[in-house]
Motif scaffolding. Structure first.
Motif, PDB file in Angstrom:
ATOM      1  N   GLY A 127      62.795  45.751 -73.492  1.00  0.00           N
ATOM      2  CA  GLY A 127      63.110  44.646 -74.393  1.00  0.00           C
ATOM      3  C   GLY A 127      62.670  43.296 -73.840  1.00  0.00           C
ATOM      4  O   GLY A 127      62.201  42.425 -74.588  1.00  0.00           O
ATOM      5  N   TRP A 128      62.799  43.128 -72.523  1.00  0.00           N
ATOM      6  CA  TRP A 128      62.403  41.852 -71.922  1.00  0.00           C
ATOM      7  C   TRP A 128      60.910  41.599 -72.079  1.00  0.00           C
ATOM      8  O   TRP A 128      60.473  40.444 -72.193  1.00  0.00           O
ATOM      9  CB  TRP A 128      62.809  41.812 -70.440  1.00  0.00           C
ATOM     10  CG  TRP A 128      62.143  42.862 -69.589  1.00  0.00           C
ATOM     11  CD1 TRP A 128      62.593  44.125 -69.325  1.00  0.00           C
ATOM     12  CD2 TRP A 128      60.894  42.732 -68.898  1.00  0.00           C
ATOM     13  NE1 TRP A 128      61.709  44.794 -68.519  1.00  0.00           N
ATOM     14  CE2 TRP A 128      60.657  43.969 -68.233  1.00  0.00           C
ATOM     15  CE3 TRP A 128      59.959  41.715 -68.769  1.00  0.00           C
ATOM     16  CZ2 TRP A 128      59.522  44.200 -67.462  1.00  0.00           C
ATOM     17  CZ3 TRP A 128      58.826  41.933 -67.998  1.00  0.00           C
ATOM     18  CH2 TRP A 128      58.612  43.159 -67.357  1.00  0.00           C
ATOM     19  N   ARG A 129      60.095  42.682 -72.075  1.00  0.00           N
ATOM     20  CA  ARG A 129      58.651  42.513 -72.272  1.00  0.00           C
ATOM     21  C   ARG A 129      58.354  41.970 -73.677  1.00  0.00           C
ATOM     22  O   ARG A 129      57.462  41.122 -73.859  1.00  0.00           O
ATOM     23  CB  ARG A 129      57.920  43.843 -72.066  1.00  0.00           C
ATOM     24  CG  ARG A 129      57.928  44.347 -70.639  1.00  0.00           C
ATOM     25  CD  ARG A 129      57.005  45.565 -70.492  1.00  0.00           C
ATOM     26  NE  ARG A 129      57.131  46.148 -69.168  1.00  0.00           N
ATOM     27  CZ  ARG A 129      56.473  45.712 -68.087  1.00  0.00           C
ATOM     28  NH1 ARG A 129      55.634  44.700 -68.202  1.00  0.00           N
ATOM     29  NH2 ARG A 129      56.651  46.286 -66.920  1.00  0.00           N
ATOM     30  N   LEU A 130      59.102  42.441 -74.653  1.00  0.00           N
ATOM     31  CA  LEU A 130      58.916  41.956 -76.011  1.00  0.00           C
ATOM     32  C   LEU A 130      59.279  40.476 -76.104  1.00  0.00           C
ATOM     33  O   LEU A 130      58.574  39.682 -76.749  1.00  0.00           O
ATOM     34  CB  LEU A 130      59.765  42.781 -76.979  1.00  0.00           C
ATOM     35  CG  LEU A 130      59.661  42.419 -78.463  1.00  0.00           C
ATOM     36  CD1 LEU A 130      58.212  42.543 -78.948  1.00  0.00           C
ATOM     37  CD2 LEU A 130      60.571  43.318 -79.300  1.00  0.00           C
ATOM     38  N   SER A 131      60.379  40.096 -75.435  1.00  0.00           N
ATOM     39  CA  SER A 131      60.776  38.686 -75.431  1.00  0.00           C
ATOM     40  C   SER A 131      59.669  37.800 -74.866  1.00  0.00           C
ATOM     41  O   SER A 131      59.320  36.766 -75.439  1.00  0.00           O
ATOM     42  CB  SER A 131      62.050  38.488 -74.597  1.00  0.00           C
ATOM     43  OG  SER A 131      63.188  38.959 -75.286  1.00  0.00           O
ATOM     44  N   LEU A 132      59.102  38.209 -73.740  1.00  0.00           N
ATOM     45  CA  LEU A 132      58.071  37.398 -73.095  1.00  0.00           C
ATOM     46  C   LEU A 132      56.770  37.394 -73.898  1.00  0.00           C
ATOM     47  O   LEU A 132      56.073  36.379 -73.964  1.00  0.00           O
ATOM     48  CB  LEU A 132      57.816  37.910 -71.669  1.00  0.00           C
ATOM     49  CG  LEU A 132      58.982  37.760 -70.682  1.00  0.00           C
ATOM     50  CD1 LEU A 132      58.597  38.330 -69.314  1.00  0.00           C
ATOM     51  CD2 LEU A 132      59.385  36.298 -70.541  1.00  0.00           C
ATOM     52  N   SER A 133      56.433  38.525 -74.509  1.00  0.00           N
ATOM     53  CA  SER A 133      55.157  38.603 -75.232  1.00  0.00           C
ATOM     54  C   SER A 133      55.173  37.806 -76.524  1.00  0.00           C
ATOM     55  O   SER A 133      54.135  37.290 -76.959  1.00  0.00           O
ATOM     56  CB  SER A 133      54.807  40.068 -75.529  1.00  0.00           C
ATOM     57  OG  SER A 133      55.776  40.660 -76.375  1.00  0.00           O
ATOM     58  N   LEU A 134      56.341  37.644 -77.155  1.00  0.00           N
ATOM     59  CA  LEU A 134      56.413  36.891 -78.406  1.00  0.00           C
ATOM     60  C   LEU A 134      56.163  35.398 -78.208  1.00  0.00           C
ATOM     61  O   LEU A 134      55.986  34.664 -79.181  1.00  0.00           O
ATOM     62  CB  LEU A 134      57.774  37.108 -79.075  1.00  0.00           C
ATOM     63  CG  LEU A 134      57.968  38.487 -79.726  1.00  0.00           C
ATOM     64  CD1 LEU A 134      59.374  38.635 -80.286  1.00  0.00           C
ATOM     65  CD2 LEU A 134      56.936  38.714 -80.822  1.00  0.00           C
ATOM     66  N   ALA A 135      56.097  34.957 -76.951  1.00  0.00           N
ATOM     67  CA  ALA A 135      55.708  33.567 -76.680  1.00  0.00           C
ATOM     68  C   ALA A 135      54.284  33.295 -77.148  1.00  0.00           C
ATOM     69  O   ALA A 135      53.890  32.137 -77.326  1.00  0.00           O
ATOM     70  CB  ALA A 135      55.836  33.267 -75.183  1.00  0.00           C
ATOM     71  N   GLY A 136      53.499  34.361 -77.351  1.00  0.00           N
ATOM     72  CA  GLY A 136      52.130  34.197 -77.824  1.00  0.00           C
ATOM     73  C   GLY A 136      52.047  33.692 -79.257  1.00  0.00           C
ATOM     74  O   GLY A 136      51.033  33.103 -79.650  1.00  0.00           O
ATOM     75  N   LEU A 137      53.102  33.885 -80.049  1.00  0.00           N
ATOM     76  CA  LEU A 137      53.063  33.452 -81.448  1.00  0.00           C
ATOM     77  C   LEU A 137      52.926  31.932 -81.583  1.00  0.00           C
ATOM     78  O   LEU A 137      52.042  31.454 -82.305  1.00  0.00           O
ATOM     79  CB  LEU A 137      54.299  33.962 -82.190  1.00  0.00           C
ATOM     80  CG  LEU A 137      54.374  35.483 -82.422  1.00  0.00           C
ATOM     81  CD1 LEU A 137      55.649  35.838 -83.185  1.00  0.00           C
ATOM     82  CD2 LEU A 137      53.145  35.966 -83.189  1.00  0.00           C
ATOM     83  N   PRO A 138      53.781  31.135 -80.938  1.00  0.00           N
ATOM     84  CA  PRO A 138      53.586  29.684 -81.056  1.00  0.00           C
ATOM     85  C   PRO A 138      52.266  29.208 -80.448  1.00  0.00           C
ATOM     86  O   PRO A 138      51.681  28.231 -80.930  1.00  0.00           O
ATOM     87  CB  PRO A 138      54.787  29.087 -80.307  1.00  0.00           C
ATOM     88  CG  PRO A 138      55.327  30.195 -79.474  1.00  0.00           C
ATOM     89  CD  PRO A 138      55.012  31.453 -80.198  1.00  0.00           C
ATOM     90  N   ALA A 139      51.771  29.909 -79.414  1.00  0.00           N
ATOM     91  CA  ALA A 139      50.485  29.532 -78.822  1.00  0.00           C
ATOM     92  C   ALA A 139      49.348  29.765 -79.805  1.00  0.00           C
ATOM     93  O   ALA A 139      48.440  28.934 -79.942  1.00  0.00           O
ATOM     94  CB  ALA A 139      50.246  30.330 -77.539  1.00  0.00           C
ATOM     95  N   LEU A 140      49.390  30.890 -80.494  1.00  0.00           N
ATOM     96  CA  LEU A 140      48.374  31.168 -81.511  1.00  0.00           C
ATOM     97  C   LEU A 140      48.459  30.168 -82.663  1.00  0.00           C
ATOM     98  O   LEU A 140      47.436  29.740 -83.208  1.00  0.00           O
ATOM     99  CB  LEU A 140      48.543  32.597 -82.037  1.00  0.00           C
ATOM    100  CG  LEU A 140      48.155  33.731 -81.081  1.00  0.00           C
ATOM    101  CD1 LEU A 140      48.581  35.080 -81.652  1.00  0.00           C
ATOM    102  CD2 LEU A 140      46.645  33.716 -80.815  1.00  0.00           C
ATOM    103  N   LEU A 141      49.670  29.785 -83.022  1.00  0.00           N
ATOM    104  CA  LEU A 141      49.874  28.831 -84.111  1.00  0.00           C
ATOM    105  C   LEU A 141      49.280  27.468 -83.758  1.00  0.00           C
ATOM    106  O   LEU A 141      48.592  26.843 -84.577  1.00  0.00           O
ATOM    107  CB  LEU A 141      51.369  28.704 -84.410  1.00  0.00           C
ATOM    108  CG  LEU A 141      51.766  27.880 -85.635  1.00  0.00           C
ATOM    109  CD1 LEU A 141      51.130  28.440 -86.900  1.00  0.00           C
ATOM    110  CD2 LEU A 141      53.287  27.847 -85.783  1.00  0.00           C
TER     111      LEU A 141
END
Length: 517
Positions: A199-213
């Motif tokens: 679960g922690w990997r998912l938390s860290l990987s979702l940081a890519g969404l605002p970067a892509l935005l």
């Protein structure tokens, strides 16, 4: 000198014609998404640090201390490696902001945002795939570079593109997005904490969404007229200025920017220029605002909210749930600043918030003194509710004052010739003090216990007195007229302002104007 007109500076304090155009609003909203990256990372690190799967893989000693019934609750998360996981990002951001100052000035605000997004995306990949502490720290360093570049470019972009009368509100969108990012991270952590063991990997990987935005948004933005003119493109700068102001009558503002750009081109070493006597008030205000912002203790609370709630006796799910509540209060309260900052002014918001934060911090210290012992495992329901209310009250007051204004005021005070360098110092100071407090908070909590909140309360008193005595009001002042309208009229700072450069500029402009007549 631009083709088709004479460069004559506008009279000090002149109000330029400007409409609130869709392109300005759209560009500011897109640029402010850079705050989502920063906010998500602030929120995600504390939640991940409280997840047992994450601790088991990277910090097994902390996990053992967490379940140790004999150890002090205040000290269970006191681990330098865990603190480095959080704070390494800010140390990297501190370093990268000097490079960001160069790209902001030479390549423009928009390109700097693209670089920020690229760094952040690569950092997210490292963190999500981390199998050892080294990969984790490398990822955090890359994220820090992204934060450094974004925090350098976005506040400048917002201040330069916004009309003076709504500059505060549009600039506050950056802080609003930081708070939304924190809230999003807290919600994600609450959900992923139930996904074992990754679960922690998912938390860290979702940081890519605002970067892509941010990256996608930057591709469609126009750069600011100030940046275009500064980089030798006056015709394009004037065309963009007409577009964003919604009028063809932009000559006064355009000429003011051209004159500021001419002075800026003569400054070969902007960082050295910051040390000149006339720039000392701006430099002092910038550094002290960033220091005071961190001395409130806000980022320590937002970084480690789940850890802090666990220390206070909340169970794991309750700690994450309470962090979501404080994140929501943080985001909603920032809207107060967006609405009021250009109406009541910067000073009033800061002073009112000082009283509210002081009372909250003292109340928090009293609760911890009475109810939180070294080995307490839980809080009574009524006391737990009280803790959440007190922390929410503190977060709320910070969110509509020191949060957005800590970024707004430095970004609107420096003249064009030192603006990139000044913003770099602002970001550097912010990240330096953020690093120091993030690295030290858990150790301070262990040793100071409830006194840590009294330390912040005293800091709030000091910073409120500083605002009362030394911070001038910058509401509704055109950004290129700040020196004449604000700093030269302040009872204390006016003694530092050197009139030679400005007298030469005004004299030259008047001579040209007289010749034209």
């Amino acid at each position: 000198m631009p083709a088709g007109g004479l460069s004559v500076s506008a009279p000090p304090g002149m109000e330029f014609e400007a409409k609130i155009t869709p392109i300005v609003v759209t560009s500011c909203v897109m640029a402010a998404t850079g705050g989502l990256m920063f906010g998500y990372d602030i929120g995600v690190s504390g939640g991940v640090s409280s997840m047992e799967d994450f601790l088991r893989e990277f910090f097994p000693t902390v996990l053992r201390n967490k379940h140790d019934k004999e150890g002090s609750n205040y000290c269970k998360f006191n681990d330098q490696g865990l603190q480095l996981f959080t704070s390494s990002l800010y140390l990297a951001g501190l370093t990268s902001t000097f490079f960001a100052s160069y790209t902001t000035r030479q390549l423009g605000r928009r390109v700097t945002m693209l670089i920020a997004g690229a760094f952040f995306i690569i950092g997210v990949i490292f963190n999500a795939a981390a199998h050892n502490l080294g990969m984790l720290i490398i990822g955090r360093i890359l994220l820090g570079c992204g934060v450094g570049f974004a925090n350098q470019a976005v506040p400048l972009f917002l201040s330069e593109i916004a009309p003076p009368r709504i500059r505060g509100g549009l600039n506050a969108l950056f802080q609003l997005n930081i708070t939304v990012g924190i809230l999003f991270a807290n919600i994600v952590n609450f959900g992923t904490s139930k996904i074992h063991p990754w679960g922690w990997r998912l938390s860290l990987s979702l940081a890519g969404l605002p970067a892509l935005l941010l990256t996608a948004s930057a591709l469609f933005m126009v750069d600011t007229p100030n940046s275009l003119i500064e980089r030798g493109m006056p015709e394009l700068g004037k065309a963009v200025l007409k577009k964003i102001r919604g009028t063809d009558n932009v000559d006064p503002e355009f000429n003011e920017i051209v004159e500021a750009s001419r002075v800026a081109r003569n400054v070969k070493h902007p960082f050295r220029s910051l040390l000149q006597r006339r720039n000392r008030p701006l430099l002092a205000i910038t550094v002290l605002l960033q220091m005071f912002q961190q001395m409130t203790g806000i980022n320590a609370i937002m970084f480690y909210a789940p850890v802090l709630f666990t220390t206070l006796g909340f169970k794991a799910d309750a700690a994450l749930y309470s962090a979501v509540i404080t994140g929501a209060v943080n985001a909603l309260s920032t809207l107060v600043s967006v609405y009021t900052v250009d109406r009541v002014g910067r000073r009033m918001l800061l002073l009112d918030a000082g009283v509210q934060m002081f009372l909250s911090l003292v109340a928090m210290a009293v609760v911890m003194r009475i109810k939180v012992t070294d080995n307490s495992d839980n809080l009574d329901r009524d006391w737990a509710i009280m803790v959440v209310v007190i922390i929410c009250n503190f977060v709320s007051s910070f969110a509509w004052s020191w949060g957005p204004l800590g970024w707004l005021i430095p970004s609107e005070t420096f003249p064009l010739e030192t603006r990139s360098a000044g913003q770099s110092i602002s970001v550097c100071a912010n990240l330096l003090f953020t690093f120091v407090f993030a690295q030290a908070f858990l150790s301070m909590l262990c040793h100071l216990k409830y006194f840590i909140f009294l330390f912040s309360a005293v800091s709030v008193v000091v910073m409120s007195l500083f605002v009362l005595l030394f911070l001038p009001e910058t509401k509704n002042v055109p950004i290129e007229e700040m020196a004449d309208t604000v700093w030269k009229r302040h009872w204390f700072w006016k003694r530092f302002m050197n009139d030679e450069g400005n007298s030469h500029r005004v004299g030259e402009a008047n001579n040209i104007y007289s010749a034209a007549i």
